[in-house]
Design an enzyme around this catalytic site. Structure first.
Site, PDB file in Angstrom:
ATOM      1  CB  SER A 167      40.786  29.592  42.691  1.00 32.96           C
ATOM      2  OG  SER A 167      41.531  29.858  41.520  1.00 32.96           O
ATOM      3  CB  VAL A 171      52.096  34.189  44.287  1.00 34.48           C
ATOM      4  CG1 VAL A 171      53.349  34.783  43.673  1.00 34.48           C
ATOM      5  CG2 VAL A 171      51.110  33.781  43.196  1.00 34.48           C
ATOM      6  CE  LYS A 185      48.893  30.690  39.379  1.00 33.90           C
ATOM      7  NZ  LYS A 185      48.212  31.208  38.162  1.00 33.90           N
ATOM      8  CG  ASP A 317      39.636  34.330  36.363  1.00 36.82           C
ATOM      9  OD1 ASP A 317      38.524  34.833  36.636  1.00 36.82           O
ATOM     10  OD2 ASP A 317      40.336  33.748  37.211  1.00 36.82           O
TER      11      ASP A 317
END
Length: 541
Positions: A167, A171, A185, A317
């Site tokens: 989102s 990476v 990242k 998450d």
């Protein structure tokens, strides 16, 4: 009145264009014979109807039409519905990929829910780690601006193609000058500005909806979402969360959190140890690696149970793309926990009250549930806590972890139908912010456990154990050595009591299943014997 066979009018040669000019000879129409009944149907019919006399043409045609519609109609309708779901899911995927940010987050959440049609899950699941990536040149600029050095001066190797894209970031795999393999990242360029625009749009839409529907009051949820997203856009905060999680689970050899390289980490770039693994709900991989899905489910729910009830520091998450299973040989594995951007530190009083709530839910202590509902500020809506968390009503007679009765389902449906938008808004608005994180996290975890095929009691046992230990945690810290031993014994006895309740409920479910199977088998055998006896009797007559 006699019924004549219906014959459709003959088609003329002019109605169908032919390659040859010679007129085509019309063939007389004959009704097609119906397909034979399957052996199971034929065997189940009485001997007098198993081989009926050939019907008249009209009857034969009606029989053929009914048989075809019965066998093919449902299949054709399912194909149509599947096509509609698939087209809609692809449109949603294009929308999420075009807008990125919040929309990809929403797509990830939808793909993690078992309640949505499977076409949406299979199509949108790529958003968990295979969203449309950003161009390599743009990513290179972000890295060099944040780290202040040329990319090739930092990394011995750097793969231009991302190994994952989600989102807010993608990476890349790299190798440092000391041969250390890392995962880098990198935040999408310009994402913070787009996120602010998305939140502004959501806020504006929420205000317009509240003007049309005065009972709509979800501004509190929107503010919580804005807070979490601003936290997730700061990779230095994610690195701190990662290190704190490592400290919480330093004695747990199943949990693996990638090490952070702080010298190569900024607000928009995060460099971590590279860890291999597959998505936690990848059943094909688990079977090939000889890893038990139930053991994976148990380890996963115990991990998050410890987060919620004991540490009070919760990963917000946990979709399958953020939890990997890494094999260690001989059926052993590690759970690799990724993406530590969204965390919620629970209020100590809320954590203790939530522990008490789960103890009351498992023992179905109605008075305690309603009392805790007042403390949480939800009032009369506390009666829905057992339904939300354990799947049974507050006055249920069903054993814990079992299917509720048909009568209870009817009563629940009537009760929920009586709720309006004002009730739902009031309930969501009255919940503490910590509760919203708990509900979302638990919803995602239950979907993963369902995909892994884990029994219901796995989650209940893990939460019961963690709730009891979490409830006594503060008392152990404030007590002396002698009292600590006493509390440890008390905690073990309480957990043993709840475990016996859950295990008895599970055994009751298994007994009921065996009883129903035996009853069905006996009924089938009696029907078969009666048909054979009837056949012998008619043959003798």
């Amino acid at each position: 009145t006699t019924l004549e066979p219906y014959c459709p009018p003959q088609c003329s040669a002019a109605a169908v264009p032919l390659s040859s000019s010679r007129p085509r000879r019309a063939r007389p129409w004959r009704p097609r014979p119906p397909p034979p009944l399957p052996p199971t149907v034929s065997a189940s019919l009485p001997r007098s109807t198993a081989s009926p006399a050939p019907p008249a043409p009209f009857t034969r045609l009606a029989s053929w039409s009914w048989t075809t519609n019965t066998r093919c109609g449902g299949w054709f309708l399912d194909r149509q519905i599947t096509g509609v779901h698939l087209r809609s899911a692809k449109k949603l995927l294009r929308l999420c990929e075009a807008n990125r940010g919040f929309y990809v987050k929403a797509g990830q959440f939808v793909s993690s829910l078992r309640q949505v049609p499977k076409e949406y899950i299979s199509t949108l699941s790529c958003l968990q780690d295979q969203a449309t990536p950003c161009k390599y040149q743009d990513i290179k600029i972000v890295i060099e601006q944040n780290l202040g050095r040329d990319l090739h001066g930092i990394f011995l190797e750097f793969d231009e193609h991302p190994i994952a894209a989600a989102s807010i970031a993608q990476v890349h795999r790299g190798r440092l000058n000391n041969n250390q393999e890392v995962a880098v990242k990198v935040q999408y360029p310009g994402l913070e500005r787009r996120m602010k625009l998305d939140i502004m749009t959501m806020s504006l839409l929420s205000k317009y909806v509240s003007l049309i529907f005065p009972d709509y009051r979800f501004e509190k949820i929107l503010l919580e979402f804005e807070r979490t997203m601003s936290m997730e856009l700061d990779f230095t905060q994610e690195a701190k969360n990662s290190e704190r999680t490592t400290s919480c689970f330093r004695k747990n050899d199943v949990v693996k959190v990638p090490h952070v390289f702080w010298e190569l980490t900024t607000k928009e770039v995060l460099t971590m140890e590279f860890c291999t693994g597959h998505k936690v709900d990848d059943l094909d991989f688990l079977r090939k690696a000889d890893i038990s899905p139930t053991k994976v489910a148990k380890a996963l729910i115990e991990l998050f149970g410890e987060m919620i009830f004991i540490h009070g520091f919760v990963h917000g998450d946990p979709h399958p793309g953020n939890i990997l299973v890494s094999p260690r040989g001989q059926g052993r594995f590690s759970l690799v926990l990724l993406d530590h951007g969204i965390y919620k530190e629970l209020d100590p009083k809320f954590r203790l009250d939530y522990c008490k709530l789960w103890k009351a839910l498992i023992s179905l202590d109605v008075q305690k549930i309603l009392e805790l509902g007042e403390q949480f500020g939800v009032g009369k809506y506390a009666k829905y806590f057992p339904l939300i968390f354990t799947g049974r009503t507050i006055d249920s007679k069903s054993a814990l972890g079992t299917q509720i009765s048909g009568e209870e389902k009817t009563r629940i449906k009537q009760d929920l139908n009586s709720l309006g938008m004002d009730d739902i808004s009031s309930f969501m608005e009255s919940l503490p912010p910590d509760f919203l994180v708990i509900l979302r996290t638990d919803g995602l975890l239950r979907s993963i456990l369902g995909n892994l095929g884990a029994p219901r009691h796995v989650r209940l046992l893990a939460y019961a154990k963690c709730a009891i230990y979490g409830h006594e945690e503060q008392s152990r810290l404030e007590s002396g050595a002698i009292n600590r031993i006493t509390l440890q014994i008390k905690t073990s006895i309480s957990y043993l009591h709840l475990r016996i309740l859950i295990e008895l409920a599970r055994l009751l479910v298994q007994f009921n299943d065996y009883k129903h199977k035996a009853k069905d088998k006996l009924s089938w055998m009696l029907q078969k014997i009666s048909r054979e006896v009837l056949g012998w009797y008619k043959a003798l007559m």
